[in-house]
Design an enzyme around this catalytic site. Structure first.
Site, PDB file in Angstrom:
ATOM      1  N   PHE A 137      -3.256   3.728 -12.560  1.00 29.62           N
ATOM      2  CA  PHE A 137      -3.209   3.322 -11.159  1.00 29.62           C
ATOM      3  C   PHE A 137      -1.744   3.143 -10.763  1.00 29.62           C
ATOM      4  O   PHE A 137      -0.978   2.519 -11.496  1.00 29.62           O
ATOM      5  CB  PHE A 137      -3.981   2.021 -11.001  1.00 29.62           C
ATOM      6  CG  PHE A 137      -4.227   1.626  -9.580  1.00 29.62           C
ATOM      7  CD1 PHE A 137      -5.196   2.266  -8.828  1.00 29.62           C
ATOM      8  CD2 PHE A 137      -3.494   0.612  -8.995  1.00 29.62           C
ATOM      9  CE1 PHE A 137      -5.431   1.904  -7.506  1.00 29.62           C
ATOM     10  CE2 PHE A 137      -3.723   0.238  -7.675  1.00 29.62           C
ATOM     11  CZ  PHE A 137      -4.697   0.884  -6.934  1.00 29.62           C
ATOM     12  N   ARG A 380     -15.739   9.344  -4.674  1.00 25.73           N
ATOM     13  CA  ARG A 380     -15.987   8.549  -5.871  1.00 25.73           C
ATOM     14  C   ARG A 380     -17.171   7.622  -5.645  1.00 25.73           C
ATOM     15  O   ARG A 380     -17.301   7.018  -4.573  1.00 25.73           O
ATOM     16  CB  ARG A 380     -14.705   7.753  -6.111  1.00 25.73           C
ATOM     17  CG  ARG A 380     -14.693   6.908  -7.330  1.00 25.73           C
ATOM     18  CD  ARG A 380     -13.323   6.289  -7.504  1.00 25.73           C
ATOM     19  NE  ARG A 380     -13.121   5.165  -6.583  1.00 25.73           N
ATOM     20  CZ  ARG A 380     -12.211   4.212  -6.763  1.00 25.73           C
ATOM     21  NH1 ARG A 380     -11.405   4.248  -7.805  1.00 25.73           N
ATOM     22  NH2 ARG A 380     -12.089   3.240  -5.898  1.00 25.73           N
TER      23      ARG A 380
HETATM   24  C1  LIG Z   1      -7.547  -2.023  -8.713  1.00 29.21           C
HETATM   25  C2  LIG Z   1      -6.388  -1.826  -9.632  1.00 29.21           C
HETATM   26  C3  LIG Z   1      -5.181  -2.507  -9.432  1.00 29.21           C
HETATM   27  C4  LIG Z   1      -4.951  -3.392  -8.228  1.00 29.21           C
HETATM   28  O1  LIG Z   1      -4.017  -4.383  -8.497  1.00 29.21           O
HETATM   29  P1  LIG Z   1      -3.945  -5.677  -7.540  1.00 29.21           P
HETATM   30  O2  LIG Z   1      -2.696  -6.348  -7.942  1.00 29.21           O
HETATM   31  O3  LIG Z   1      -5.179  -6.476  -7.812  1.00 29.21           O
HETATM   32  O4  LIG Z   1      -3.930  -5.204  -6.130  1.00 29.21           O
HETATM   33  C5  LIG Z   1      -4.180  -2.345 -10.376  1.00 29.21           C
HETATM   34  N1  LIG Z   1      -4.350  -1.534 -11.443  1.00 29.21           N
HETATM   35  C6  LIG Z   1      -5.492  -0.850 -11.658  1.00 29.21           C
HETATM   36  C7  LIG Z   1      -5.641   0.008 -12.861  1.00 29.21           C
HETATM   37  C8  LIG Z   1      -6.533  -0.965 -10.737  1.00 29.21           C
HETATM   38  O5  LIG Z   1      -7.651  -0.260 -10.906  1.00 29.21           O
END
Ligand SMILES: *Cc1c(COP(=O)(O)O)cnc(C)c1O
Length: 421
Positions: A137, A380
């Site tokens: 992500f 998705r």
């Molecule tokens: C959903 C997600 C996030 C989101 O991070 P936040 O700090 O909660 O906004 C980060 N990393 C991954 C892998 C995610 O799927």
């Protein structure tokens, strides 16, 4: 100060052990009744934001009115607010194979990624490479980029294709930092094998469980993971912006130096010393004052998992996902499966590719089927056995077929992008 309130610890839900047997012990009809679902909605987006657990409404109300309202600042002790991060950590730990006292809740996942990576890097001081993959992500990669920039120019974030991670683990790598389930395709990394390979090369492993906790049967202890982080608003249903969690392997918890050394991670926050001393174990990963109201909503949400076996959830999630793939492939020849076909290589979501993915998803949402779109071309769908069954899966596939066959997506209304997709 005189605090009349209730005795400390009252109203706290005990942590119950999982069963871990082979026969299904989970009653999914019972768990389904625990959630509110709006009329006419087929919700296949619990991988992004879980639905409202019915009990959270009254629990949050009671916290606001009876605790905050009546007990004021005394609530930190009398209502047990101060120990929520640790207690919720133990409840989540049961779902991810982490022993009691190894998980703590707080902050956002991005913050927890930063903390885990910073501590892991310090535990491997002679190396400079963080290895991740392009299926991670972006926020995880952004946090790593920010951290490495402040550590100095010789640090390097190496991003390879997900399939190339294993081969890229060599003796230059300080930390392997990957997300177990790819947020776009649902591809599942082999946590145990990659961790073993990292350890053999002298690296530490940080796992992001954002799309794993409450979705697949994670076993951090068996995988010998060093650090893990995850969020609670996806499969754990804690509500929008619910706090994140961090796991530190017990063998490292007393040695991992917290990079974000806030007062709640201090050994004695209320001694108000001028110098920082980390708390002995996982509590050192706390930072500041916990968001009590959000944590109470999460506490209520975690009740749904009390009599649930993760092995049952995993089995059911694969059944539902496979049913969806079969139905969609039979009905919608223009959609290309973007997820691994093999269940063992997939998390709890199924994705398809189409150049008009955004408009297709908008047309689906307009017809009550909620999934989401991830750029550039992925639609998705998440499968969440706690409140989704075969009726929803087949119903959603039928509406998707309608949208595709009649080109219902081909409408200017569905092509303007909103801020949150
Ligand atoms: C959903 C997600 C996030 C989101 O991070 P936040 O700090 O909660 O906004 C980060 N990393 C991954 C892998 C995610 O799927």
């Amino acid at each position: 100060m005189h605090c009349p309130g209730r005795p400390s610890g009252k109203n706290l839900t005990p942590v119950r052990a999982g069963t871990g047997t082979d026969a299904q012990v989970t009653d999914f009809a019972k768990t389904r009744a625990l959630f509110h679902m709006p009329e006419g909605v087929l919700y296949l987006d619990g991988n992004s934001l879980g639905p409202l657990p019915r009990n959270a409404v009254e629990r949050v109300r009671a916290t606001m009115v009876d605790e905050w309202g009546e007990e004021l600042i005394c609530g930190w002790n009398s209502a047990g607010w101060v120990s929520l991060p640790r207690r919720l950590g133990d409840r989540i730990g049961r779902l991810i194979g982490a022993p009691a006292g190894s998980v703590v809740v707080g902050d956002t996942l991005s913050i927890k990624v930063y903390q885990a990576l910073a501590s892991a890097l310090e535990l491997n001081p002679s190396r400079r490479v963080v290895l991740s993959d392009s299926g991670n992500f972006p926020s995880d990669l952004y946090m790593a980029q920010g951290l490495l920039a402040s550590l100095g120019k010789d640090y390097l974030l190496k991003v390879v294709e997900p399939e190339a991670v294993e081969a890229a683990i060599d003796e230059s790598v300080a930390v392997l930092m990957v997300t177990e389930v790819d947020y776009r395709t649902g591809r599942l990394h082999d946590m145990k094998a990659l961790t073993a390979k990292a350890h053999a090369a002298g690296a530490l492993a940080v796992w992001d469980l954002a799309h794993s906790a409450g979705a697949v049967d994670v076993d951090l202890t068996a995988a010998n993971a060093d650090f893990a982080v995850g969020c609670t608003y996806k499969y754990l249903n804690g509500g929008p912006g619910a706090p994140a969690f961090i796991y530190v392997a017990p063998r490292l918890a007393g040695r991992a130096r917290p990079a974000l050394s806030g007062w709640f991670g201090h050994e004695a926050p209320f001694a108000f010393e001028l110098g920082y001393r980390p708390a002995p174990g996982i509590e050192r990963m706390r930072v500041g004052t916990p968001p009590v109201i959000a944590m109470v909503a999460l506490d209520a949400a975690l009740d749904a998992w009390d009599n649930v076996s993760m092995a049952d959830v995993r089995r059911r999630s694969l059944e539902l996902s496979e049913l969806f793939i079969r139905e969609v492939e039979a009905r919608c020849p223009d959609l290309a499966l973007a997820s691994p076909r093999e269940g063992a290589s997939r998390g709890s979501q199924v994705s398809f590719r189409h150049a008009e993915g955004y408009a297709i998803m908008q047309a689906l949402i307009a017809r009550g089927v909620i999934g989401d779109f991830r750029a550039p071309d992925i639609i998705r769908f998440g499968f969440t056995p706690l409140y989704i069954g075969e009726e929803e899966v087949i119903g959603a596939a039928a509406i998707l077929e309608d949208v595709m066959r009649k080109r219902l997506w081909d409408d200017p209304r569905y092509k303007t992008r909103a801020a949150v997709t």
